[in-house]
Design an enzyme around this catalytic site. Structure first.
Site, PDB file in Angstrom:
ATOM      1  CG  ASN A 161       6.657   0.800  -8.642  1.00 45.75           C
ATOM      2  OD1 ASN A 161       6.662   1.478  -7.597  1.00 45.75           O
ATOM      3  ND2 ASN A 161       5.254   0.618  -9.225  1.00 45.75           N
ATOM      4  CE  LYS A 184      10.915  -0.026   4.256  1.00 51.75           C
ATOM      5  NZ  LYS A 184      11.736  -0.487   3.174  1.00 51.75           N
ATOM      6  CB  ALA A 186      11.946  -0.635  -1.780  1.00 50.79           C
ATOM      7  N   GLY A 238       2.673   0.827  -2.055  1.00 49.89           N
ATOM      8  CA  GLY A 238       3.219  -0.786  -2.119  1.00 49.89           C
ATOM      9  C   GLY A 238       2.173  -1.619  -2.334  1.00 49.89           C
ATOM     10  CD  GLU A 260      -2.007   6.772  -3.580  1.00 53.34           C
ATOM     11  OE1 GLU A 260      -2.316   6.096  -4.264  1.00 53.34           O
ATOM     12  OE2 GLU A 260      -2.288   7.866  -3.059  1.00 53.34           O
ATOM     13  NE  ARG A 288       4.500   6.401 -16.599  1.00 51.85           N
ATOM     14  CZ  ARG A 288       4.094   6.637 -15.237  1.00 51.85           C
ATOM     15  NH1 ARG A 288       2.846   5.873 -15.113  1.00 51.85           N
ATOM     16  NH2 ARG A 288       4.354   7.486 -14.492  1.00 51.85           N
ATOM     17  CB  CYS A 294       0.081   0.829  -8.836  1.00 48.07           C
ATOM     18  SG  CYS A 294       0.708   2.584  -9.328  1.00 48.07           S
ATOM     19  CD  GLU A 391      -0.352  -4.652  -8.953  1.00 47.55           C
ATOM     20  OE1 GLU A 391      -0.010  -5.205  -7.911  1.00 47.55           O
ATOM     21  OE2 GLU A 391      -0.231  -3.305  -8.985  1.00 47.55           O
ATOM     22  CB  SER A 451       1.215   9.863 -13.333  1.00 50.68           C
ATOM     23  OG  SER A 451       0.865   8.553 -12.870  1.00 50.68           O
TER      24      SER A 451
HETATM   25  P1  NAP Z   1       5.783  -4.250  -0.970  1.00 53.25           P
HETATM   26  O1  NAP Z   1       6.314  -5.183  -1.053  1.00 53.25           O
HETATM   27  O2  NAP Z   1       4.368  -4.176  -0.488  1.00 53.25           O
HETATM   28  O3  NAP Z   1       6.882  -3.278  -0.424  1.00 53.25           O
HETATM   29  C1  NAP Z   1       6.525  -1.840  -0.478  1.00 53.25           C
HETATM   30  C2  NAP Z   1       7.214  -1.106   0.815  1.00 53.25           C
HETATM   31  O4  NAP Z   1       6.829  -1.840   1.900  1.00 53.25           O
HETATM   32  C3  NAP Z   1       8.899  -1.553   0.522  1.00 53.25           C
HETATM   33  O5  NAP Z   1       9.557  -0.612   1.165  1.00 53.25           O
HETATM   34  C4  NAP Z   1       8.892  -2.687   1.546  1.00 53.25           C
HETATM   35  O6  NAP Z   1      10.252  -2.824   2.168  1.00 53.25           O
HETATM   36  C5  NAP Z   1       7.930  -2.414   2.582  1.00 53.25           C
HETATM   37  N1  NAP Z   1       7.602  -3.568   3.310  1.00 53.25           N
HETATM   38  C6  NAP Z   1       7.406  -4.920   3.104  1.00 53.25           C
HETATM   39  N2  NAP Z   1       6.951  -5.495   4.130  1.00 53.25           N
HETATM   40  C7  NAP Z   1       6.829  -4.879   5.173  1.00 53.25           C
HETATM   41  C8  NAP Z   1       6.292  -4.984   6.353  1.00 53.25           C
HETATM   42  N3  NAP Z   1       6.009  -5.864   7.040  1.00 53.25           N
HETATM   43  N4  NAP Z   1       6.424  -3.620   7.250  1.00 53.25           N
HETATM   44  C9  NAP Z   1       6.660  -2.503   6.613  1.00 53.25           C
HETATM   45  N5  NAP Z   1       7.289  -2.270   5.547  1.00 53.25           N
HETATM   46  C10 NAP Z   1       7.169  -3.405   4.545  1.00 53.25           C
HETATM   47  O7  NAP Z   1       5.604  -3.577  -2.635  1.00 53.25           O
HETATM   48  P2  NAP Z   1       6.433  -3.562  -3.706  1.00 53.25           P
HETATM   49  O8  NAP Z   1       6.807  -4.763  -4.448  1.00 53.25           O
HETATM   50  O9  NAP Z   1       7.820  -2.924  -3.378  1.00 53.25           O
HETATM   51  O10 NAP Z   1       5.807  -2.707  -4.723  1.00 53.25           O
HETATM   52  C11 NAP Z   1       4.930  -2.993  -5.878  1.00 53.25           C
HETATM   53  C12 NAP Z   1       3.281  -2.636  -5.211  1.00 53.25           C
HETATM   54  O11 NAP Z   1       3.412  -1.319  -5.081  1.00 53.25           O
HETATM   55  C13 NAP Z   1       2.502  -3.248  -6.433  1.00 53.25           C
HETATM   56  O12 NAP Z   1       1.523  -3.827  -5.716  1.00 53.25           O
HETATM   57  C14 NAP Z   1       1.938  -1.931  -6.947  1.00 53.25           C
HETATM   58  O13 NAP Z   1       0.838  -1.628  -7.540  1.00 53.25           O
HETATM   59  C15 NAP Z   1       2.334  -0.963  -5.680  1.00 53.25           C
HETATM   60  N6  NAP Z   1       2.261   0.379  -6.373  1.00 53.25           N
HETATM   61  C16 NAP Z   1       1.167   1.412  -5.832  1.00 53.25           C
HETATM   62  C17 NAP Z   1       1.301   2.542  -6.203  1.00 53.25           C
HETATM   63  C18 NAP Z   1      -0.099   3.475  -5.940  1.00 53.25           C
HETATM   64  O14 NAP Z   1       0.318   4.757  -5.954  1.00 53.25           O
HETATM   65  N7  NAP Z   1      -1.019   3.153  -5.658  1.00 53.25           N
HETATM   66  C19 NAP Z   1       2.369   3.303  -6.591  1.00 53.25           C
HETATM   67  C20 NAP Z   1       3.445   2.228  -6.759  1.00 53.25           C
HETATM   68  C21 NAP Z   1       3.524   0.959  -6.506  1.00 53.25           C
HETATM   69  P3  NAP Z   1      11.229  -4.131   1.343  1.00 53.25           P
HETATM   70  O15 NAP Z   1      11.668  -3.375   0.164  1.00 53.25           O
HETATM   71  O16 NAP Z   1      12.362  -4.166   2.478  1.00 53.25           O
HETATM   72  O17 NAP Z   1      10.491  -5.212   1.240  1.00 53.25           O
END
Ligand code: NAP
Length: 487
Positions: A161, A184, A186, A238, A260, A288, A294, A391, A451
């Site tokens: 994102n 690594k 996304a 993530g 995070e 935004r 998140c 979410e 932020s």
């Molecule tokens: P996600 O599916 O958890 O993926 C995040 C990252 O983890 C990606 O690089 C993904 O790779 C990788 N990943 C997925 N499965 C994995 C595994 N089994 N082992 C190792 N790596 C793995 O999350 P997303 O959909 O990209 O992002 C959205 C989420 O992020 C939302 O829940 C949001 O709230 C959260 N977020 C939190 C913050 C914060 O600061 N708190 C900031 C931004 C976003 P792939 O792309 O290959 O799947």
């Protein structure tokens, strides 16, 4: 300066894996397609790493750690400063890249380029301020020297994102502290990170300090690294379910972890709020990043005396937004990242409506190429709607009402998440007492964005552990060592 076009920007990005200072193809030659979420078209292909590539990246990071930790803090600071200047100078290129691979508008992507670059400026200033302590033990017999040292090789996993800023707020403090890293990004948005890595190499980052692995086999490539005793830290941004699984893996080597994770931000509007400010804040907190943040306001709780006016004004503003490809003139809202995300938003909306909510504006996915969804406001959302717990990650604003401050606080805290909460009031005492009662890592008072690279970003409960940015940010990459000295 040559003009920046979509093709020239894509062509300028290295498409390989960065390992030990060299760009190389994936072992076996695998390729990963990068799509434009506004059209569904393939933008380009990047290397699709195998577990052997992941291991090679950690080999390089581990080999570089000793010498990197001994470089002068001033040199690391200057490098970060140079990278900040260059991202700023090339903000239009980074913005176009982000818009193409992620979907947000160019204006928002420029905002992310500025925000992302600021982490390098901030941590260039922090790099030369790491200090320790000298004290006398209470019995007077020994002296206590407390020092800070880099944690060591770090694995960084980032989401789609914010393709640039989620990287810089990890890479900045790691460089400042003297840690080497494997990053690594996304699989849906690798281009911004590859461009950033190329820029850092150009600024003189030594080989092996930053290694980048792009892969469609995240689990298979990452897990062996997380279980490798040479790795000392895992930092992840993530979703909460993936973060939970990674923390379990990290327990094997007792890694330092920063997580995070997801959010479910409440947005509280009290009866005495400045409604102009509250509606402006709601637009920012909700829209935004197309609602794909998140920090996105997920649940609006508005005092019953102002709920109708607030909802109508919010609906008018949301209904006036124009959606389209983020590169196009006059577009306010880009597409969601993929079909799965849009299906989830649709399902949450349908569930809320089936349980009694009313659609004030929007309410539908948009036909045609790309994963667009109409900006939507719901009123009369009921307590049993799934949207209260999950979410949304899309442009849907569900509004509920409250009567007392205690009720507002109880509703706001009624979630497993604890990243950020927003509150709007003109009463200072209320602002402070409600802020204290909110079980969140961050609170925005009369503002819809929290932020800030100079502030500690992070959550409590299922939203994570650790902080990024602020004075706290570099501590995540430092170990404390104490030396007892008998005199
Ligand atoms: P996600 O599916 O958890 O993926 C995040 C990252 O983890 C990606 O690089 C993904 O790779 C990788 N990943 C997925 N499965 C994995 C595994 N089994 N082992 C190792 N790596 C793995 O999350 P997303 O959909 O990209 O992002 C959205 C989420 O992020 C939302 O829940 C949001 O709230 C959260 N977020 C939190 C913050 C914060 O600061 N708190 C900031 C931004 C976003 P792939 O792309 O290959 O799947």
């Amino acid at each position: 300066m040559e003009s920046v076009t979509e093709q020239s920007v894509i062509d300028s990005v290295p498409k390989g894996l960065l390992i030990g200072g060299e760009w190389r193809d994936a072992d076996g030659g695998g390729k990963l397609a990068v799509d434009d979420p506004a059209t569904g078209a393939v933008l380009t292909y990047v290397a699709d790493a195998s577990p052997a590539d992941g291991r090679a990246a950690l080999d390089a990071a581990a080999a570089a750690q000793h010498d990197w930790a001994r470089t002068a803090p001033r040199d690391r600071a200057e490098l970060l400063r140079a990278a900040y200047e260059q991202i700023t100078a090339r903000a239009d290129e980074f913005a176009l890249l982000m818009t193409m691979e992620m979907g947000k508008t160019l204006a928002e992507s420029r905002g992310e380029a500025a925000y992302g670059a600021e982490f390098f400026r901030w941590f260039s200033e922090e790099a030369v301020r790491v200090s320790g302590r000298w004290s006398t033990a209470p019995n007077g017999a020994t002296r206590l020297l407390t020092m800070k040292q880099p944690v060591g090789p770090t694995l960084m996993i980032t989401p789609w994102n914010f393709p640039l800023a989620m990287g810089t707020r990890k890479i900045g403090p790691a460089i400042a502290a003297g840690c080497t890293m494997v990053v690594k990004p996304a699989s849906q948005t690798p281009l911004s990170m590859l461009a950033l890595a190329d820029l850092l190499q150009g600024c003189g980052l030594p080989p092996g300090v930053l290694n980048v692995v792009t892969t469609s086999h995240s689990g298979a490539v990452m897990e062996p690294l997380i279980r490798d005793p040479r790795l000392r830290k895992l930092t992840f941004t993530g979703s909460t379910p993936v973060g939970r699984a990674l923390m379990e893996q990290a327990s094997e080597q007792i890694l330092r972890v920063s997580m995070e994770l997801g959010g479910n931000a409440p947005f509280l509007v009290f009866a005495d709020a400045d409604l102009d400010k509250a509606v402006d804040g709601a637009m920012l907190a909700k829209m935004r990043n197309i609602g794909e943040a998140c920090t996105a306001a997920n649940r609006f709780y508005v005092h019953e005396s102002v709920a109708a006016e607030f909802s109508e004004r919010l609906a008018a503003r949301m209904g006036a937004l124009r959606w389209g490809r983020g590169t196009d003139e006059g577009v306010d809202v880009g597409p969601l990242i993929d079909e799965k995300s849009r299906e989830k938003v649709t399902a949450l909306l349908d569930d809320a409506v089936a349980k009694g909510a009313r659609v004030l504006t929007g309410g539908q996915p948009v036909d045609g190429p790309g994963w667009f969804f109409q900006p939507t406001v719901l009123s009369g959302v009921t307590a049993d709607a799934d949207v209260n717990r999950e979410e949304i990650f899309g442009p849907v604003a569900p509004v509920r009402t409250f009567v007392t401050d205690e009720e507002a606080i109880r509703l706001a805290n009624d979630t497993e998440y604890g990243l950020v909460a927003y509150l709007f009031t003109r009463d200072l005492t209320r602002a402070l007492t409600v802020s204290e009662a909110l079980e969140y890592g961050m609170v925005g008072v009369n503002q819809g964005v929290v932020s800030n690279p100079a502030a500690p970003f992070g959550g409590v409960k299922a939203s994570g552990v650790g902080r990024e940015g602020g004075a706290e940010g570099i501590e995540e990459y430092l170990e404390t060592k104490y030396v007892g000295i008998a005199l």
